[in-house]
Design a protein around this motif. Structure first.
Motif, PDB file in Angstrom:
ATOM      1  N   LEU A 121       0.827  -1.206   0.000  1.00  0.00           N
ATOM      2  CA  LEU A 121       0.000   0.000   0.000  1.00  0.00           C
ATOM      3  C   LEU A 121       0.863   1.257   0.000  1.00  0.00           C
ATOM      4  N   ALA A 122       1.965   1.223   0.757  1.00  0.00           N
ATOM      5  CA  ALA A 122       2.853   2.384   0.805  1.00  0.00           C
ATOM      6  C   ALA A 122       3.426   2.698  -0.574  1.00  0.00           C
ATOM      7  N   ALA A 123       3.594   1.662  -1.405  1.00  0.00           N
ATOM      8  CA  ALA A 123       4.151   1.876  -2.746  1.00  0.00           C
ATOM      9  C   ALA A 123       3.253   2.780  -3.587  1.00  0.00           C
ATOM     10  N   HIS A 124       1.938   2.712  -3.338  1.00  0.00           N
ATOM     11  CA  HIS A 124       1.010   3.548  -4.107  1.00  0.00           C
ATOM     12  C   HIS A 124       1.154   5.021  -3.749  1.00  0.00           C
ATOM     13  N   ALA A 125       1.741   5.311  -2.589  1.00  0.00           N
ATOM     14  CA  ALA A 125       1.931   6.697  -2.175  1.00  0.00           C
ATOM     15  C   ALA A 125       3.323   7.219  -2.518  1.00  0.00           C
ATOM     16  N   LEU A 126       4.145   6.381  -3.158  1.00  0.00           N
ATOM     17  CA  LEU A 126       5.531   6.749  -3.456  1.00  0.00           C
ATOM     18  C   LEU A 126       5.664   7.122  -4.928  1.00  0.00           C
ATOM     19  N   ALA A 127       6.193   8.306  -5.174  1.00  0.00           N
ATOM     20  CA  ALA A 127       6.383   8.770  -6.544  1.00  0.00           C
ATOM     21  C   ALA A 127       7.476   7.954  -7.230  1.00  0.00           C
ATOM     22  N   PRO A 128       7.440   7.843  -8.567  1.00  0.00           N
ATOM     23  CA  PRO A 128       8.506   7.117  -9.286  1.00  0.00           C
ATOM     24  C   PRO A 128       9.877   7.694  -8.940  1.00  0.00           C
ATOM     25  N   GLY A 129      10.794   6.794  -8.614  1.00  0.00           N
ATOM     26  CA  GLY A 129      12.140   7.216  -8.249  1.00  0.00           C
ATOM     27  C   GLY A 129      12.293   7.618  -6.801  1.00  0.00           C
ATOM     28  N   GLY A 130      11.207   7.629  -6.049  1.00  0.00           N
ATOM     29  CA  GLY A 130      11.282   8.011  -4.641  1.00  0.00           C
ATOM     30  C   GLY A 130      11.764   6.884  -3.755  1.00  0.00           C
ATOM     31  N   LEU A 131      12.201   7.229  -2.551  1.00  0.00           N
ATOM     32  CA  LEU A 131      12.729   6.257  -1.588  1.00  0.00           C
ATOM     33  C   LEU A 131      11.819   6.160  -0.370  1.00  0.00           C
ATOM     34  N   MET A 132      11.819   4.995   0.215  1.00  0.00           N
ATOM     35  CA  MET A 132      11.120   4.770   1.484  1.00  0.00           C
ATOM     36  C   MET A 132      12.128   4.267   2.505  1.00  0.00           C
ATOM     37  N   VAL A 133      12.063   4.795   3.718  1.00  0.00           N
ATOM     38  CA  VAL A 133      12.881   4.308   4.828  1.00  0.00           C
ATOM     39  C   VAL A 133      11.952   3.771   5.908  1.00  0.00           C
ATOM     40  N   VAL A 134      12.264   2.586   6.418  1.00  0.00           N
ATOM     41  CA  VAL A 134      11.484   1.937   7.467  1.00  0.00           C
ATOM     42  C   VAL A 134      12.385   1.710   8.668  1.00  0.00           C
ATOM     43  N   GLN A 135      11.966   2.160   9.841  1.00  0.00           N
ATOM     44  CA  GLN A 135      12.706   1.783  11.036  1.00  0.00           C
ATOM     45  C   GLN A 135      12.412   0.308  11.271  1.00  0.00           C
ATOM     46  N   ALA A 136      13.468  -0.486  11.436  1.00  0.00           N
ATOM     47  CA  ALA A 136      13.325  -1.945  11.413  1.00  0.00           C
ATOM     48  C   ALA A 136      13.789  -2.632  12.685  1.00  0.00           C
ATOM     49  N   GLY A 137      14.099  -1.867  13.734  1.00  0.00           N
ATOM     50  CA  GLY A 137      14.504  -2.502  14.980  1.00  0.00           C
ATOM     51  C   GLY A 137      15.991  -2.780  15.039  1.00  0.00           C
ATOM     52  N   SER A 138      16.384  -3.572  16.011  1.00  0.00           N
ATOM     53  CA  SER A 138      17.801  -3.806  16.266  1.00  0.00           C
ATOM     54  C   SER A 138      18.287  -5.100  15.617  1.00  0.00           C
ATOM     55  N   PRO A 139      19.301  -5.027  14.746  1.00  0.00           N
ATOM     56  CA  PRO A 139      19.862  -6.261  14.183  1.00  0.00           C
ATOM     57  C   PRO A 139      20.672  -7.057  15.189  1.00  0.00           C
ATOM     58  N   PHE A 140      20.939  -6.473  16.348  1.00  0.00           N
ATOM     59  CA  PHE A 140      21.679  -7.200  17.378  1.00  0.00           C
ATOM     60  C   PHE A 140      20.736  -7.765  18.441  1.00  0.00           C
ATOM     61  N   SER A 141      19.835  -6.939  18.987  1.00  0.00           N
ATOM     62  CA  SER A 141      18.941  -7.394  20.056  1.00  0.00           C
ATOM     63  C   SER A 141      17.809  -8.260  19.529  1.00  0.00           C
ATOM     64  N   THR A 142      17.272  -7.911  18.373  1.00  0.00           N
ATOM     65  CA  THR A 142      16.174  -8.681  17.779  1.00  0.00           C
ATOM     66  C   THR A 142      16.511  -8.967  16.309  1.00  0.00           C
ATOM     67  N   PRO A 143      17.545  -9.772  16.076  1.00  0.00           N
ATOM     68  CA  PRO A 143      18.029  -9.958  14.705  1.00  0.00           C
ATOM     69  C   PRO A 143      17.007 -10.590  13.766  1.00  0.00           C
ATOM     70  N   THR A 144      16.231 -11.556  14.267  1.00  0.00           N
ATOM     71  CA  THR A 144      15.260 -12.194  13.378  1.00  0.00           C
ATOM     72  C   THR A 144      14.170 -11.209  12.980  1.00  0.00           C
ATOM     73  N   ALA A 145      13.713 -10.396  13.928  1.00  0.00           N
ATOM     74  CA  ALA A 145      12.701  -9.389  13.599  1.00  0.00           C
ATOM     75  C   ALA A 145      13.248  -8.383  12.590  1.00  0.00           C
ATOM     76  N   PHE A 146      14.522  -8.002  12.740  1.00  0.00           N
ATOM     77  CA  PHE A 146      15.117  -7.043  11.808  1.00  0.00           C
ATOM     78  C   PHE A 146      15.167  -7.615  10.397  1.00  0.00           C
ATOM     79  N   TRP A 147      15.732  -8.803  10.259  1.00  0.00           N
ATOM     80  CA  TRP A 147      15.863  -9.382   8.920  1.00  0.00           C
ATOM     81  C   TRP A 147      14.519  -9.836   8.375  1.00  0.00           C
ATOM     82  N   ARG A 148      13.573 -10.129   9.265  1.00  0.00           N
ATOM     83  CA  ARG A 148      12.216 -10.423   8.814  1.00  0.00           C
ATOM     84  C   ARG A 148      11.608  -9.174   8.147  1.00  0.00           C
ATOM     85  N   THR A 149      11.844  -8.015   8.750  1.00  0.00           N
ATOM     86  CA  THR A 149      11.318  -6.777   8.169  1.00  0.00           C
ATOM     87  C   THR A 149      11.962  -6.505   6.811  1.00  0.00           C
ATOM     88  N   ILE A 150      13.279  -6.721   6.713  1.00  0.00           N
ATOM     89  CA  ILE A 150      13.964  -6.535   5.433  1.00  0.00           C
ATOM     90  C   ILE A 150      13.352  -7.468   4.377  1.00  0.00           C
TER      91      ILE A 150
END
Length: 513
Positions: A396-425
């Motif tokens: 859904l977020a892609a529909h709000a993104l202009a062509p060539g635009g970037l999206m940044v997502v805060q994804a948590g800690s790759p050290f404290s919650t590594p599976t959650a981080f890479w799951r988000t990626i």
């Protein structure tokens, strides 16, 4: 209406009131459990299943009391009123003063079992009372049971509506449960005075009324002193003095301050500290502005109600429009008042448009496209938040993104919650983006990670936007180094998190492993 008819009507009204109180007690415990321990599908399922099992156990345990149904009913209602009325306060105090989640889990289990057992005992006792010659003949058992069930279920519906729309928003959990206990005891007193005075002896009636009065006094004291109890217990949970507090239908919001260090907590989870939030905020904002859309003019911020992302965006030359979508208006109110020094009054800038609403719902009808999208949402440690870390959400977020635009997502800690981080990626990738993960060190949080994404075949290269102001932390060298991950937190390819299977929620709860 004949005296037996009035007797029956009043008793059924008492049934409805007591059923409403019973469901409110359980909803109060569920709400407070979610606030203190994060709730979740497993916890909620166990509480609901335990409550239903306790209903059955209570009905069985009431069998020996049927010979004295009238006085037993009053005793059960007195016990239910005091146990239910005190349950939320007990859970909160135990969580604050004893062993946090472990102690509160035991209180929650005990409260659920006691309340369920007492509510379960009501039905056979009331059935016995309603079938007495004063109310109905034995041949009318089916009609009596139908009336009893109707009053019971309608009362439960009433309680289910009163809790979220009246008690919780206006009284809060502790006072709401106490007020419900008072109603429960008042209903029992009405039954005692007007219905059972000819069924029980004067001595039994006097004893019952004294017990009800004592219980009412306890709950009235709790209702008056609840603010002191909450304030004292709440402060035990935070190292620094609390300067602002809100309990909303969505979350518990706490702002603390010690010297120059202001901190925001949502449901007990730290969101930022002014000691080092600039490291997080700069790393979240500026990479989103460095894509093919040079000199981004419009930015969508999902979450970020503290105003810190908006503050940084307003520093970037050329940004003319920021749409901020925040679910909880209380966060915006605090950002404009208590946290104003931290965000520099960014949310009052005319370039910032505040939208109060659910991010996923808003995206379904997003009217515009933006040069950049910043997703600054709390960690997905509940199913409600987990839906905002799903493939469907990012699509859904892609529909709000202009062509060539970037999206940044805060994804948590790759050290404290590594599976959650890479799951988000992996989830962002599964939604059709090319993704570059990166991470920085934020002393308050530790190692913290983000996903930089674009709708293209090649992953974006994190770059600082043209004309970026001098920053305290982030520069091109730091940003380039942020894309390097050591072996112990290296990349993983995982199944995405979806609305149907919110895997990231379980990942967050497991944390280290």
């Amino acid at each position: 209406m004949s005296p037996p008819g009035r007797w029956r009507a009043l008793l059924l009204a008492a049934v409805a009131a007591c059923a409403a109180c019973g469901i409110i007690y359980e909803l109060a415990l569920l709400t407070l459990s979610a606030s203190l321990n994060g709730g979740g599908i497993v916890a909620t399922s166990l509480i609901v299943a335990g409550y239903i099992a306790a209903l059955g156990a209570g009905a069985l345990l009431a069998k020996p009391l049927l010979a004295h149904a009238a006085i037993a009913f009053i005793a059960v209602e007195a016990a239910l009123g005091i146990v239910g009325g005190l349950s939320a306060a007990a859970l909160y105090v135990v969580f604050a003063f004893l062993d946090g989640s472990v102690g509160s889990t035991w209180v929650l289990a005990a409260g659920t079992a006691l309340i369920g057992g007492l509510v379960g005992a009501e039905v056979p006792l009331l059935m016995t009372l309603l079938q007495r010659g004063r109310t109905a003949g034995p041949s009318d058992a089916g009609r009596t049971l139908a009336n009893l069930n109707a009053a019971d279920y309608l009362g439960a519906l009433l309680g289910g509506l009163v809790w979220p729309f009246l008690l919780l928003p206006h009284l809060g959990m502790i006072r709401g449960a106490a007020a419900t206990g008072i109603v429960n005891l008042a209903a029992a007193a009405v039954v005692s005075l007007f219905l059972l005075r000819r069924v029980v002896s004067p001595r039994q009636l006097a004893t019952a009324l004294c017990a009800l009065t004592a219980a009412l006094a306890v709950l009235a004291t709790l209702l008056v002193r609840s603010a002191d109890i909450e304030t004292t217990s709440r402060q035990r949970l935070y190292a620094d003095p609390i300067v602002a507090y809100r309990h909303t239908p969505y979350q518990e919001i706490v702002v603390t301050r010690r010297g120059n260090d202001m901190r925001l907590y949502l449901d007990g989870g730290l969101q930022f500290s002014t000691r080092d939030e600039y490291r997080y905020t700069e790393s979240l904002v500026y990479p989103a502005l460095g894509g093919e859309v040079k000199g981004a003019r419009s930015v969508l911020v999902l979450g970020g109600g503290d105003g810190l992302a908006a503050r940084e965006l307003l520093r970037q030359p050329g940004v003319a429009k920021i749409v901020q979508v925040e679910l909880d208006p209380a966060v915006i109110d605090l950002a404009r008042t208590t946290m104003r020094d931290a965000n520099g009054g960014a949310l009052d800038d005319p370039r910032v448009k505040i939208v109060i609403g659910d991010a996923m719902t808003w995206l379904r009808g997003a009217p515009d496209r933006f040069d950049a999208v910043i997703v600054d949402l709390p960690d997905p440690d509940t199913p409600t938040l987990g839906r905002l870390y799903s493939t469907e959400f990012y699509a859904l977020a892609a529909h709000a993104l202009a062509p060539g635009g970037l999206m940044v997502v805060q994804a948590g800690s790759p050290f404290s919650t590594p599976t959650a981080f890479w799951r988000t990626i992996s989830t962002v990738r599964a939604a059709g983006y090319a993704v570059t993960p990166y991470h920085v060190h934020v002393p308050t949080f530790g190692d913290w990670g983000f996903a930089l994404a674009q709708r293209a075949d090649t992953a974006p290269i994190p770059t600082m936007p043209p004309g970026a102001p001098p920053l305290r932390f982030l520069n091109q060298q730091v940003l380039a180094a942020a894309t390097v991950f050591s072996g112990d937190i290296g990349p993983r390819t995982l199944e995405p998190s979806t609305l149907d299977n919110p895997r990231v929620v379980d990942d967050m709860r497991r944390g280290y492993y």
